[in-house]
Enzyme design. Structure first.
Site, PDB file in Angstrom:
ATOM      1  N   TYR A   1       0.762  -1.370   0.262  1.00  0.00           N
ATOM      2  CA  TYR A   1       0.130   0.030   0.070  1.00  0.00           C
ATOM      3  C   TYR A   1       0.795   1.347   0.066  1.00  0.00           C
ATOM      4  CZ  TYR A   1      -3.428  -3.321   1.834  1.00  0.00           C
ATOM      5  OH  TYR A   1      -4.077  -4.565   1.878  1.00  0.00           O
TER       6      TYR A   1
ATOM      7  N   TYR B   1     -14.601  -4.575   2.892  1.00  0.00           N
ATOM      8  CA  TYR B   1     -13.176  -4.800   2.357  1.00  0.00           C
ATOM      9  C   TYR B   1     -13.203  -6.334   2.584  1.00  0.00           C
ATOM     10  CZ  TYR B   1      -8.236  -5.654   2.193  1.00  0.00           C
ATOM     11  OH  TYR B   1      -6.906  -6.127   1.827  1.00  0.00           O
TER      12      TYR B   1
ATOM     13  N   ASP C   1     -17.460 -12.727   6.388  1.00  0.00           N
ATOM     14  CA  ASP C   1     -16.265 -12.714   6.156  1.00  0.00           C
ATOM     15  C   ASP C   1     -15.776 -12.115   7.872  1.00  0.00           C
ATOM     16  OD1 ASP C   1     -13.664 -11.804   6.146  1.00  0.00           O
ATOM     17  OD2 ASP C   1     -13.734 -10.603   4.299  1.00  0.00           O
TER      18      ASP C   1
ATOM     19  N   LYS D   1      -6.283 -14.100  10.375  1.00  0.00           N
ATOM     20  CA  LYS D   1      -5.527 -13.172  10.951  1.00  0.00           C
ATOM     21  C   LYS D   1      -5.293 -13.782  12.300  1.00  0.00           C
ATOM     22  CE  LYS D   1      -7.106  -8.740   8.761  1.00  0.00           C
ATOM     23  NZ  LYS D   1      -5.917  -8.131   8.346  1.00  0.00           N
TER      24      LYS D   1
END
Ligand SMILES: Cc1ncc(COP(=O)(O)O)c(C=O)c1O
Length: 399
Positions: free
Chosen positions: A6, A133, A223, A250
């Site tokens: 990014y 996202y 999600d 994660k």
């Protein structure tokens, strides 16, 4: 030469070099920093957790990896069994992969093929949320609604197969009315939209979504890559509203090693279970079910189960609410707090220019993005460390 994430490499400032990490602290050669973002929200038990580190070492002494194509092993079997027992409802079938983005891709592929396997070729559309996202791979970029990706996706022209709606029940009902026979799934980050700006919404939206998905035979995908393992204050949002597919990543391994999983319920799994080889799920990441990652995940889940984490997270939430209650500033649009996440949204992103260096000098690592200054702390954080994070935020606005 590293190409960093990014970042416009030409403009990027040098990253902080980390030489050690322990508990909530990151160590640079000159200082130690409380990590207020848990390495992109994953390191829930802190760094270098002894139990997770030991589990990885013990497994490495046997073998680190074998592929799941034609082979299996204890850590992956135990993790699949643990998830079956631990996750709510009949979310029983675990498909492992190496990152959250890939695990979301798998969920989307499952949803589409679930209908194709039944001969229904019309359900090509995905319902998704504005500001969603779901990852950085192509289908997840499309399912998401991240302005950073819009300009590259526009090169393909308008995508007719993804419909984005806000987290409002009338918009949800309207979308189902219009598209229900064309939808294969509704995918959401439940309750907390992370990278879209730490946006929080009400459980009633998800309850209504579940009703509509049931009514029209649309698969509901949660999600929970970011929200799972307590981040919203619930263990999983799926404990309250049950999806057909849940995606975890994660914190699955306590943030110690990359891994993710897409867990399907019986209905979805049975849509693939057949004598026809063409109805199989054609997916298989090389490192799916990696033995080190599965061992880390088993140790992490054990810590979560034994550590009364939901009480810890409720405490973190109450401290964030208390500490930020006296913060008001004309540059602040809104302060949002849910479970282990607190976010200060400002009107003008330039308000946050220089915050990272300011926090660094005061012993905190932060990574604000766009108009959002936030904390997603490791759950083992002490009250004093937490207060330090919020003191730094407050002193930024009071300087
Ligand atoms: C909700 C959600 N889904 C998917 C992903 C992608 O996960 P990964 O970065 O492991 O590919 C993320 C990452 O931030 C996320 O927040």
């Amino acid at each position: 030469m590293i190409w960093y994430p990014y970042e416009q490499m030409k403009l990027m400032k040098a990253p902080y070099k980390i030489i050690n990490a322990e508990g909530v602290y990151l160590y640079t050669p000159e200082t130690k920093l409380i990590d207020s973002v848990s390495s992109w929200w994953s390191v829930i038990h802190g760094y270098h957790n002894p139990a997770i580190t030991q589990a990885i070492k013990d497994q490495a002494d046997k073998f680190s990896h074998v592929m799941l194509g034609g082979l299996t092993h204890d850590p992956v079997e135990k993790l699949a069994a643990k998830l079956k027992e631990w996750l709510p409802g009949d979310l029983d079938y675990s498909f492992f992969s190496d990152s959250g983005s890939v695990a979301v891709e798998v969920a989307l592929k499952m949803a589409l093929q679930f209908y194709v396997n039944q001969g229904d070729l019309n359900r090509t559309k995905i319902l998704s949320l504005t500001h969603a996202y779901h990852g950085d791979t192509f289908k997840t970029m499309e399912a998401g609604d991240d302005p950073d990706y819009h300009f590259i996706l526009e090169v393909y022209g308008k995508n007719e197969n993804v419909i984005h709606i806000p987290t409002e029940i009338p918009a949800l009902e309207k979308a189902f009315e219009k598209y229900h026979s064309k939808l294969n799934c509704f995918i959401v980050e439940p309750l907390l939209q992370g990278a879209g700006g730490m946006r929080m919404y009400d459980i009633s939206f998800l309850e209504r979504a579940r009703e509509l998905c049931d009514k029209y035979g649309v698969l509901l995908i949660f999600d929970e890559v970011a929200t799972g393992f307590g981040r919203t204050g619930y263990r999983f949002v799926a404990d309250v509203v049950l999806p057909d597919i849940i995606v975890l990543g994660k914190a699955l391994t306590g943030g110690h090693i990359g891994h993710a999983v897409t867990v399907a319920n019986h209905k979805v799994y049975n849509g693939f279970y057949s004598d026809n080889p063409e109805k199989a799920l054609m997916h298989g990441p090389t490192f799916m079910g990696n033995a080190l990652a599965c061992s880390a995940a088993l140790a992490s889940i054990k810590l979560f189960e034994e550590g009364d984490y939901l009480t810890k997270i409720a405490h973190i939430e109450s401290i964030a609410k208390r500490e930020l209650s006296d913060l008001s500033d004309e540059r602040i649009k809104e302060i949002r707090i849910m479970g282990g996440c607190a976010c200060i949204e400002v009107y003008d992103p330039s308000t946050l220019d220089g915050y990272q260096e300011f926090a660094y000098k005061r012993g905190v690592f932060a990574r604000p993005f766009l108009s959002y200054l936030y904390s997603m702390v490791p759950y083992i954080i002490s009250d004093d460390e937490l207060i330090q994070i919020y003191d730094v935020m407050k002193s930024w606005f009071r300087r």
